[in-house]
Write an enzyme that holds these catalytic residues in place. Structure first.
Site, PDB file in Angstrom:
ATOM      1  N   LYS A 171       0.815  -1.209   0.000  1.00  0.00           N
ATOM      2  CA  LYS A 171       0.000   0.000   0.000  1.00  0.00           C
ATOM      3  C   LYS A 171       0.847   1.256   0.000  1.00  0.00           C
ATOM      4  O   LYS A 171       0.409   2.305  -0.448  1.00  0.00           O
ATOM      5  CB  LYS A 171      -0.850   0.042   1.276  1.00  0.00           C
ATOM      6  CG  LYS A 171      -2.164  -0.667   1.187  1.00  0.00           C
ATOM      7  CD  LYS A 171      -2.949  -0.420   2.475  1.00  0.00           C
ATOM      8  CE  LYS A 171      -3.947  -1.537   2.697  1.00  0.00           C
ATOM      9  NZ  LYS A 171      -4.403  -1.626   4.071  1.00  0.00           N
ATOM     10  N   ARG A 172       2.031   1.140   0.547  1.00  0.00           N
ATOM     11  CA  ARG A 172       2.864   2.337   0.687  1.00  0.00           C
ATOM     12  C   ARG A 172       3.596   2.691  -0.602  1.00  0.00           C
ATOM     13  O   ARG A 172       4.126   3.782  -0.738  1.00  0.00           O
ATOM     14  CB  ARG A 172       3.888   2.134   1.811  1.00  0.00           C
ATOM     15  CG  ARG A 172       3.274   2.168   3.187  1.00  0.00           C
ATOM     16  CD  ARG A 172       4.332   1.960   4.243  1.00  0.00           C
ATOM     17  NE  ARG A 172       5.005   0.675   4.054  1.00  0.00           N
ATOM     18  CZ  ARG A 172       4.529  -0.482   4.531  1.00  0.00           C
ATOM     19  NH1 ARG A 172       3.402  -0.501   5.189  1.00  0.00           N
ATOM     20  NH2 ARG A 172       5.190  -1.587   4.320  1.00  0.00           N
TER      21      ARG A 172
END
Length: 487
Positions: A255-256
């Site tokens: 997600k990052r």
RNA sequence: GGCCCCAUCGUCUAGGCUGGUCUAGGACACCGCCCUUUCACGGCGGCGACACGGGUUCAAAUCCCGUUGGGGCUACCA
């Protein structure tokens, strides 16, 4: 009319992830291909992780991609559609509870009074002693006694039967699981909230989903779900568990990471149709061999589950770039122009100083060169700002040489002699000068480009000059000449 | 740890089910040439893979077993 009904069921706990987008896309294309129905259902049962801002962000992602649903909740500025709602899981709590109690009544489930601590301790010691976890003692509690204690803190667990469970999967084949591997999982929390497994099954059944197409992280869960479908007396849907999207290193797409959010691609100048084309290819092979370029409509025609891949694929930015370039080339010039102008404006350039015809020409000379929309900025910033610096390398090569100043003077004079200023007349003039002085065209073009743009690469030089206009072009040539003399 | 899924060029993949036609095809990337005022586009060519080890078979990328590597599930998350 096809009877296919499939769905995407994201949990709104963040932006629209590229992996979720893949699953949505496969469902959507499959529904469009078969003339079926595509349902959007928000799985927001875990209140702690859900936030309206996330719902909005996710909606924006779908909207940008152009993935639209036939049934779904009110979402963004869209009203709720569909007869089988509500489409937010949090609004369906009582339905899930009813199913849970039905299971309790039929003996397919039981109340479990164990504490979390007891459970954790047993799990850990079983793990250490390398033995199978012991079954919960509550499983065998007298039903009357359990009923009497129902006000005590407890969960409701599904009673996994003995034997084996087979999941028939469109992409994974038949997967057989020993039911002993499936612990009696919780279906209702102590506060009565349903657990994911119960909620999906009930909702998929009630929303008459025929094809459950999702990530293969749910493959093991599918066995539990099949058991639940059976116990509740529902028909099993067809399953298709697709591999997840990996990042460029072959790891799970975190997600990052930039690019995890589908809107990152919008912001970086990618076309939604290119992203869709690319992601579709990441796990599906067209029946038509050696074909990779598809419009959305063609994808909706060609998309078939027989050719879905079982193995996970990495995201390859370079290939996306290529596909994006292909889609840019296929774009209607007027449409492209609108997007490019928007990007330039957003980048802070004063686009009001140019007219429509000017932008049409800019678009025409750039369409063949762009890999991303955003590249228009580096390709045309010098039209909007004065030249303040020159690239070092071409300065050395073109200007720090014998006779550079003299050549520039000749070129300026040449430009001044062009009355009707456009790409053709200037080119003619340069050719004439070249023939008169015995100078090759390249020798004249490169220093000119440097003076006009400050760079060594860009669109065709004569096109640039036409776009710049005679006055500005000559002024920049003089500025360049002054720079040469200052070296 | 247990169970499940996956494994062909650097990357995405075709082929595998129905073993021989695979000296393994295509695309992206990379390299070279051509086109060309640069870059890009386009054209032509090159480099480059059946994870490993055992079987089965006259014959295996293709079937079977194992190993290794990657991923998932194993929650009072979804």
């Amino acid at each position: 009319m096809s009877t296919v009904r499939c769905r995407i069921a994201p949990s709104p706990s963040g932006f629209l992830h590229i992996g979720t987008a893949k699953m949505a896309l496969f469902n959507w294309l499959f529904a469009r291909k078969t003339g079926g129905t595509f349902v959007l259902r928000l799985e927001d049962t875990d209140a702690e992780r859900t936030d309206e801002a996330f719902v909005q962000a996710m909606c924006e992602g779908f909207t940008w991609l152009g993935v639209d649903w036939d049934e779904g909740p009110a979402f963004g500025d869209k009203a709720a559609v569909g007869e089988l709602g509500p489409y937010r899981q949090s609004d369906r709590k009582s339905v899930h509870q009813d199913a849970g109690y039905k299971l309790l009544k039929t003996g397919h489930a039981y109340r479990c009074f164990c504490t979390k601590e007891e459970l954790d301790a047993e799990r850990e010691s079983a793990q250490q002693e390398k033995r199978r976890k012991m079954k919960c003692p509550c499983r065998d509690l007298d039903s009357g006694e359990a009923e009497n204690r129902k006000d005590e803190h407890h969960t409701v667990r599904f009673r996994v039967p003995e034997g084996h469970t087979e999941v028939v999967d469109l992409v994974q084949g038949t997967v057989r699981t020993d039911n002993r591997e499936l612990d009696d999982f919780v279906i209702l929390k102590p506060n009565g909230d349903p657990i994911f497994h119960l909620a999906v099954v009930v909702d998929d059944a009630l929303m008459q989903i025929t094809h459950v197409i999702r990530g293969d992280d749910h493959l093991t869960n599918a066995a539990r779900h099949v058991l639940l479908f059976d116990a509740l007396g529902y028909d099993r849907p067809q399953f298709a568990h697709l591999p997840m999207v990996l990042d460029e290193q072959g790891k799970k797409f975190s997600k990052r990471l930039h690019g995890a959010n589908v809107l990152d691609w919008r912001d970086d100048g990618y076309l939604p149709e290119a992203l869709i084309n690319y992601v579709a290819l990441l796990g599906w092979t067209p029946a038509e061999e050696n074909r990779e370029l598809f419009t959305i409509e063609e994808l909706q025609q060609a998309f078939a589950p027989e050719r879905w891949s079982k193995s996970a694929a990495r995201f390859d930015r370079k290939k996306l770039d290529w596909l994006n370039g292909q889609h840019i080339r296929a774009l209607n010039p007027t449409v492209l122009q609108g997007r490019l102008v928007a990007i330039l404006e957003q980048a802070g350039f004063d686009v009001s100083q140019k007219d429509d015809a000017w932008f049409a020409t800019l678009t025409e000379v750039c369409q063949e060169k762009l890999a991303t929309l955003n590249q228009i900025i580096e390709l045309s910033d010098y039209f909007f700002t004065d030249i303040t610096t020159y690239e070092e390398k071409p300065v050395k090569k073109q200007w720090q040489v014998e006779g550079a100043a003299e050549l520039m003077s000749q070129l300026i004079a040449c430009m001044e002699g062009v009355d009707l200023w456009n790409r053709d007349t200037l080119k003619e003039a340069y050719h004439a000068l070249g023939e008169a002085t015995g100078t090759g065209l390249g020798k004249m073009v490169h220093p000119t480009r440097l003076a006009l743009t400050g760079k060594s690469i860009g669109p065709g030089l004569f096109e640039i000059a036409e776009l710049l206009g005679k006055e500005v072009s000559i002024a920049r040539m003089q500025q360049g000449l002054a720079y040469i003399n200052s070296l």
